[in-house]
Design an enzyme around this catalytic site. Structure first.
Site, PDB file in Angstrom:
ATOM      1  N   HIS A  39       0.914  -1.257  -0.128  1.00  0.00           N
ATOM      2  CA  HIS A  39       0.011   0.038  -0.153  1.00  0.00           C
ATOM      3  C   HIS A  39       0.866   1.129   0.035  1.00  0.00           C
ATOM      4  CE1 HIS A  39      -4.035  -1.431   1.453  1.00  0.00           C
ATOM      5  NE2 HIS A  39      -3.710  -2.234   0.504  1.00  0.00           N
ATOM      6  N   TYR A  55      -9.089   5.320   8.458  1.00  0.00           N
ATOM      7  CA  TYR A  55      -9.128   5.598  10.029  1.00  0.00           C
ATOM      8  C   TYR A  55     -10.162   6.857  10.071  1.00  0.00           C
ATOM      9  CZ  TYR A  55      -4.632   3.151  10.703  1.00  0.00           C
ATOM     10  OH  TYR A  55      -3.585   1.891  10.593  1.00  0.00           O
ATOM     11  N   PRO A  81      -3.437  -0.224  18.950  1.00  0.00           N
ATOM     12  CA  PRO A  81      -3.243  -0.830  17.734  1.00  0.00           C
ATOM     13  C   PRO A  81      -3.288   0.249  16.591  1.00  0.00           C
ATOM     14  CG  PRO A  81      -5.545  -1.249  18.610  1.00  0.00           C
ATOM     15  CD  PRO A  81      -4.510  -0.717  19.663  1.00  0.00           C
ATOM     16  N   LYS A  91       1.532  -0.638  15.118  1.00  0.00           N
ATOM     17  CA  LYS A  91       3.097  -0.741  15.310  1.00  0.00           C
ATOM     18  C   LYS A  91       3.554  -1.973  16.210  1.00  0.00           C
ATOM     19  CE  LYS A  91       4.427   2.891  13.311  1.00  0.00           C
ATOM     20  NZ  LYS A  91       4.609   2.528  11.968  1.00  0.00           N
ATOM     21  N   TYR A 119       4.324   6.304  10.043  1.00  0.00           N
ATOM     22  CA  TYR A 119       3.490   5.053   9.724  1.00  0.00           C
ATOM     23  C   TYR A 119       4.204   4.295   8.996  1.00  0.00           C
ATOM     24  CZ  TYR A 119      -0.891   2.870   8.652  1.00  0.00           C
ATOM     25  OH  TYR A 119      -1.812   1.937   8.432  1.00  0.00           O
TER      26      TYR A 119
HETATM   27  C1  PHB Z   1      -5.463  -4.680  10.967  1.00  0.00           C
HETATM   28  O1  PHB Z   1      -5.597  -4.887   9.741  1.00  0.00           O
HETATM   29  O2  PHB Z   1      -6.131  -5.460  11.953  1.00  0.00           O
HETATM   30  C2  PHB Z   1      -5.201  -3.290  11.635  1.00  0.00           C
HETATM   31  C3  PHB Z   1      -4.754  -2.310  10.456  1.00  0.00           C
HETATM   32  C4  PHB Z   1      -4.143  -1.256  11.103  1.00  0.00           C
HETATM   33  C5  PHB Z   1      -4.142  -0.887  12.484  1.00  0.00           C
HETATM   34  C6  PHB Z   1      -4.674  -1.780  13.314  1.00  0.00           C
HETATM   35  C7  PHB Z   1      -5.038  -3.145  12.796  1.00  0.00           C
HETATM   36  O3  PHB Z   1      -3.670   0.414  12.821  1.00  0.00           O
END
Ligand code: PHB
Ligand code: APR
Length: 389
Positions: free
Chosen positions: A72, A200, A292, A296, A384
């Site tokens: 990505h 997000y 989460p 990280k 990120y």
């Molecule tokens: C996930 O795909 O489980 C996932 C992706 C990004 C995050 C947290 C979890 O920041």
């Protein structure tokens, strides 16, 4: 039994460390409480930084990740009507890899025999001894028999609840912690993702995340108060809430399906310092937890393991004692930056129950700033994608 490095825990940290050490010809043994099936049943985040991808490449076990993972070049922050794209590829020249952490663990487990990595599963009563001496050891029981391994070093890769961190005396170690007033309710379903990149979202009803495991498997989350029970969230109720929080554009492309997994995980920031005492080194969740937001956890474990393997190889090959002495400071410098990023993204994207109008205006102003400033987006992108090691 005798070995050079005894590793406690066969999660991603322990398996990655064991593989890297074996690839350098170091003797090591991994001691694990659970069964392989139990370890592979844990579903966790799925975004890999370049450092994690590179370690898999170095071990020559990147084939499935390269074939099935999704590179990505960006992700999105949603704020009501607006979608702010963070173009990580244009801003950093790098990409992240969307590939489930469980799949990394599966690949490492499958490759262990080819590295000559011995993993002893199903052990009980693991205890660490004499870590302040030059001859530490680990004991455990299995099938009713007591066993012991003598080593030159012990590495605690046994997660937040394992015994290794507790082997560091209270007078030496300290923990710093922040517990958040919500958890993430996650759903995994065999449906195509609603968007080709992660979203997000900060909505007035709360946080939501649209993520994926492949072009046919989606992973979504919403935040919920810690008092919520997963039984109260039917699939339909969760899909309805996701549609609202992710906004009309994502909702229009969202496909619903039955949950393969649904669970609530509390959010926590935690660091235990130092990450080494005597001949004991800590790696991964044994030393730190991040919320989460930003994914990280596994990536920090990978950078710890990278530093630890370098220090152990230097000591065991050339008796370079400085390498081991410097491990904790080196690892913690990166850990604290990832803690800061995960905390700040959590702060920006969630509605905290204690927040008032002022805190909300701060969020709006920060999102406005990110939308209008390439410098702000670049700072987010470089964190990120993963800070340098
Ligand atoms: C996930 O795909 O489980 C996932 C992706 C990004 C995050 C947290 C979890 O920041
Ligand atoms: N004896 C032996 N093994 C133990 C003990 C014990 N007393 N206690 C825990 N373990 C094992 C657990 O069963 C688990 O398999 O240690 C392992 C720790 O694995 P993780 O918790 O996955 O921690 P880590 O390998 O550091 O992974 C870091 O993966 O777990 C995620 O969210 C985490 O993303 C982070 C990354």
């Amino acid at each position: 039994m005798r070995t050079q490095v005894a590793i406690v825990g066969a999660g991603p940290s322990g398996l990655l460390l064991g593989s890297l050490l074996r690839a350098e010809g170091i003797e090591c043994v991994v001691i694990e409480r659970q069964t392989p099936d139990h370890i592979l049943s844990r579903i966790r985040a799925g975004v890999l930084e370049q450092i994690t991808v590179q370690l898999m490449e170095r071990l020559g076990i990147d084939g499935r990740m390269k074939a099935e993972g999704l590179p990505h070049g960006g992700f999105n922050l949603a704020d009501g009507e607006r979608l702010i794209r963070i173009d990580i590829e244009a801003l950093t020249g790098k990409q992240v890899m969307v590939y489930g952490q469980t799949e990394i663990t599966r690949d490492l487990m499958a490759a262990a025999p080819s590295f000559g990595l011995e993993i002893i599963y199903g052990v009980q009563d693991v205890a660490l001894h004499d870590i302040e001496s030059d001859a530490p050891s680990v004991t455990w029981s299995k099938d009713g028999t007591e066993q012991r391994i003598d080593a030159q070093f012990v590495v605690g890769c046994d997660g937040f609840h394992g015994p290794s961190r507790r082997a560091i005396p209270d007078a030496v170690g300290r923990s710093l912690e922040k517990v958040y007033p919500f958890g993430w309710l996650g759903i995994l379903a065999d449906v195509p993702p609603c968007n080709h990149e992660l979203i997000y979202a900060n909505h007035e009803r709360g946080f939501a995340l649209a993520s994926m495991r492949s072009s046919t498997r989606s992973r979504y989350y919403i935040d919920v108060p810690l008092t919520e029970r997963v039984e109260d969230w039917s699939d339909d109720r969760l899909w309805d809430e996701l549609e609202i929080r992710l906004g009309p554009q994502a909702a229009a492309s969202m496909t619903r399906g039955p949950s393969l997994e649904k669970s609530i995980a509390p959010l926590r920031s935690f660091v235990s310092e130092p990450m080494r005492h005597g001949r004991l080194l800590l790696c991964g969740d044994a030393a730190h937890i991040v919320p989460p937001t930003g994914a990280k956890g596994l990536n920090l474990a990978a950078s710890d393991v990278h530093y630890a393997s370098q220090a152990l190889v230097a000591h065991l090959r050339t008796n370079d004692t400085d390498a081991i002495a410097g491990y904790s400071d080196k690892a913690l410098a990166r850990v604290w930056k990832a803690e800061r990023f995960s905390w700040s993204l959590t702060r920006l994207m969630h509605r905290f129950p204690e927040d008032g109008a002022f805190e909300r205006r701060m969020q709006v102003a920060e999102l406005d700033y990110i939308a209008s400033s390439e410098a702000a987006r670049q700072a987010i992108a470089e964190n990120y994608v993963g800070l340098p090691i």
